[in-house]
Design a protein around this motif. Structure first.
Motif, mmCIF file in Angstrom:
data_model
loop_
_atom_site.group_PDB
_atom_site.id
_atom_site.type_symbol
_atom_site.label_atom_id
_atom_site.label_comp_id
_atom_site.label_asym_id
_atom_site.label_seq_id
_atom_site.Cartn_x
_atom_site.Cartn_y
_atom_site.Cartn_z
ATOM 1 N N LEU A 264 84.265 56.182 48.479
ATOM 2 C CA LEU A 264 84.011 54.740 48.542
ATOM 3 C C LEU A 264 82.527 54.388 48.440
ATOM 4 O O LEU A 264 82.168 53.209 48.455
ATOM 5 C CB LEU A 264 84.582 54.156 49.838
ATOM 6 N N LEU A 265 81.681 55.410 48.338
ATOM 7 C CA LEU A 265 80.243 55.161 48.248
ATOM 8 C C LEU A 265 79.813 55.193 46.795
ATOM 9 O O LEU A 265 79.838 56.244 46.146
ATOM 10 C CB LEU A 265 79.467 56.220 49.038
ATOM 11 N N SER A 266 79.402 54.048 46.277
ATOM 12 C CA SER A 266 78.977 53.994 44.874
ATOM 13 C C SER A 266 77.554 54.512 44.726
ATOM 14 O O SER A 266 76.775 54.548 45.687
ATOM 15 C CB SER A 266 79.047 52.554 44.367
ATOM 16 N N ALA A 267 77.211 54.888 43.511
ATOM 17 C CA ALA A 267 75.851 55.353 43.231
ATOM 18 C C ALA A 267 74.840 54.240 43.492
ATOM 19 O O ALA A 267 73.724 54.497 43.973
ATOM 20 C CB ALA A 267 75.753 55.835 41.786
ATOM 21 N N THR A 268 75.233 53.000 43.208
ATOM 22 C CA THR A 268 74.329 51.864 43.445
ATOM 23 C C THR A 268 74.038 51.693 44.926
ATOM 24 O O THR A 268 72.882 51.506 45.332
ATOM 25 C CB THR A 268 74.957 50.573 42.891
ATOM 26 N N THR A 269 75.069 51.783 45.753
ATOM 27 C CA THR A 269 74.871 51.639 47.197
ATOM 28 C C THR A 269 74.033 52.783 47.745
ATOM 29 O O THR A 269 73.147 52.575 48.576
ATOM 30 C CB THR A 269 76.222 51.590 47.926
ATOM 31 N N ALA A 270 74.281 54.000 47.276
ATOM 32 C CA ALA A 270 73.491 55.152 47.722
ATOM 33 C C ALA A 270 72.023 54.976 47.353
ATOM 34 O O ALA A 270 71.125 55.283 48.152
ATOM 35 C CB ALA A 270 74.038 56.433 47.113
ATOM 36 N N ALA A 271 71.766 54.461 46.148
ATOM 37 C CA ALA A 271 70.382 54.243 45.714
ATOM 38 C C ALA A 271 69.715 53.161 46.557
ATOM 39 O O ALA A 271 68.528 53.276 46.907
ATOM 40 C CB ALA A 271 70.359 53.863 44.239
ATOM 41 N N ARG A 272 70.463 52.110 46.877
ATOM 42 C CA ARG A 272 69.909 51.056 47.737
ATOM 43 C C ARG A 272 69.585 51.604 49.120
ATOM 44 O O ARG A 272 68.551 51.260 49.715
ATOM 45 C CB ARG A 272 70.913 49.901 47.855
ATOM 46 N N HIS A 273 70.460 52.449 49.630
ATOM 47 C CA HIS A 273 70.198 53.064 50.934
ATOM 48 C C HIS A 273 68.908 53.877 50.889
ATOM 49 O O HIS A 273 68.045 53.748 51.765
ATOM 50 C CB HIS A 273 71.351 53.970 51.346
ATOM 51 N N ASP A 274 68.770 54.740 49.887
ATOM 52 C CA ASP A 274 67.595 55.609 49.815
ATOM 53 C C ASP A 274 66.314 54.807 49.642
ATOM 54 O O ASP A 274 65.274 55.153 50.236
ATOM 55 C CB ASP A 274 67.752 56.608 48.667
ATOM 56 N N ALA A 275 66.373 53.740 48.855
ATOM 57 C CA ALA A 275 65.181 52.908 48.664
ATOM 58 C C ALA A 275 64.740 52.290 49.984
ATOM 59 O O ALA A 275 63.540 52.204 50.281
ATOM 60 C CB ALA A 275 65.468 51.820 47.637
ATOM 61 N N HIS A 276 65.695 51.861 50.766
ATOM 62 C CA HIS A 276 65.381 51.287 52.081
ATOM 63 C C HIS A 276 64.914 52.372 53.050
ATOM 64 O O HIS A 276 63.902 52.212 53.748
ATOM 65 C CB HIS A 276 66.622 50.581 52.638
ATOM 66 N N TYR A 277 65.647 53.475 53.082
ATOM 67 C CA TYR A 277 65.423 54.504 54.096
ATOM 68 C C TYR A 277 64.070 55.183 53.934
ATOM 69 O O TYR A 277 63.369 55.446 54.916
ATOM 70 C CB TYR A 277 66.537 55.548 53.994
ATOM 71 N N PHE A 278 63.700 55.469 52.688
ATOM 72 C CA PHE A 278 62.467 56.211 52.434
ATOM 73 C C PHE A 278 61.304 55.310 52.019
ATOM 74 O O PHE A 278 60.305 55.794 51.490
ATOM 75 C CB PHE A 278 62.716 57.253 51.343
ATOM 76 N N ALA A 279 61.402 54.024 52.290
ATOM 77 C CA ALA A 279 60.411 53.060 51.804
ATOM 78 C C ALA A 279 58.988 53.394 52.254
ATOM 79 O O ALA A 279 58.033 53.191 51.494
ATOM 80 C CB ALA A 279 60.787 51.651 52.263
#
Length: 237
Positions: free
Chosen positions: A136-151
Motif C-alpha cells: 500500500l506504500l506508493s513510490a511517491t509517498t515513500a519519496a515524500r517521506h524521505d524528503a521530509h525525514y532527511f531534510a
C-alpha cells in the motif's frame, strides 16, 4: 550511568500476530550478537487488546508476555518497562531498557550498538528508521517521506544529530527513565515526551543515524496518530 549488566527490550503490540514473528526473530539475533555477549537480554511483549495470534507468537519466541487491555501505546510501553524493571530488579541501575515496535525489524548489531554507547556514559540513545516496502506504500509517498525525514541531514559521511524520536528505535538507562517518570499514558507521542523530559533533566542523549531499524511502510495504521497515519497524510497530499 552504571555499565549495563542486563538489557530488556519492550515491544508493545496490538493485533500484530502477522508481523511480530519477524520482529522477535530480529531481536533474538541482536541478543546473540558477539558484541552483546555477557549481557542477558529479556524480551517483553505487551499484548495490548489483542484478539489475534500475538500472544501465541510471542510465547513461541520465548518472550515474556504482559497482557493488557489499554489500547494505548504509552500505557503499554510503560507496562512493559515496569515488568522488565520488576523481573530484572537485581541489576538496579545497570539495567538498559530498549524499545521497538511489533512491525519493525532491527539490524543484528542493534543491541550491541545501544550497549556500546551506554558503556560510554550516554543515558539515552535515540535512533532512526527506514521504510520497508509495503503493497500500500506508493513510490511517491515513500519519496515524500524521505524528503521530509532527511531534510536537515548534512551531506557527506558526517554525524547527523537528527530531530526524530521513535519508540521503534530507542534505548534508555533505568535510573534516568524512572527519574523522568517513564513513558506517559498517551495514545501517541509517548516516546517524544519521555525524551523531552530527559532533555529537560540535562541527561546525555545521543541522537544517531548509524543503526537505523526497518519499520513497516503500511499506511493502514493501527494507531490514529501513529507513523502509519503520518504516511497516510503524505499519500493524501
Amino acid at each position: 550511568m552504571t555499565a549495563p549488566g542486563a538489557c530488556a527490550v519492550v515491544v508493545p503490540a496490538h493485533e500484530e500476530g502477522a508481523s511480530l514473528t519477524a520482529t522477535l526473530h530480529s531481536l533474538r539475533a541482536a541478543a546473540r550478537h558477539p558484541e552483546a555477549a555477557g549481557v542477558p537480554v529479556l524480551l517483553v511483549v505487551v499484548a495490548d487488546a489483542c484478539t489475534d495470534g500475538t500472544v501465541a507468537v510471542a510465547e513461541a519466541a520465548g518472550a515474556y508476555v504482559v497482557r493488557e487491555g489499554f489500547r494505548n501505546v504509552g500505557r503499554a510501553r510503560a507496562s512493559g518497562a515496569a515488568a522488565a524493571l520488576r523481573l530484572l530488579a537485581g541489576y538496579g541501575d545497570g539495567l538498559w531498557l530498549a524499545t521497538t515496535d511489533a512491525d519493525t525489524v532491527v539490524p543484528p548489531r542493534w543491541l550491541a550498538h545501544q550497549l556500546h554507547h551506554a558503556r560510554q556514559g550516554w543515558d539515552c540513545v535515540v535512533g532512526t528508521v527506514r521504510l520497508a516496502p509495503h503493497p500500500l506504500l506508493s513510490a511517491t509517498t515513500a519519496a515524500r517521506h524521505d524528503a521530509h525525514y532527511f531534510a536537515d541531514r548534512p551531506p557527506g559521511p558526517g554525524a547527523w544529530r537528527h530531530p526524530h524520536v521513535h519508540g521503534a528505535n530507542l534505548g534508555v538507562a533505568a535510573a534516568p527513565y524512572l527519574a523522568a517518570g517513564g513513558f506517559p499514558p498517551l495514545a501517541h507521542s509517548e516516546d517524544r515526551c519521555l525524551v523531552a523530559e530527559l532533555e529537560r533533566a540535562g541527561r546525555r542523549i545521543l541522537r544517531t543515524d548509524t543503526c537505523p531499524v526497518l519499520t513497516s511502510g503500511r499506511v493502514d495504521s493501527r494507531a490514529p496518530h501513529g507513523f502509519g497515519a503520518f504516511l497516510t497524510s503524505l499519500a493524501n497530499r
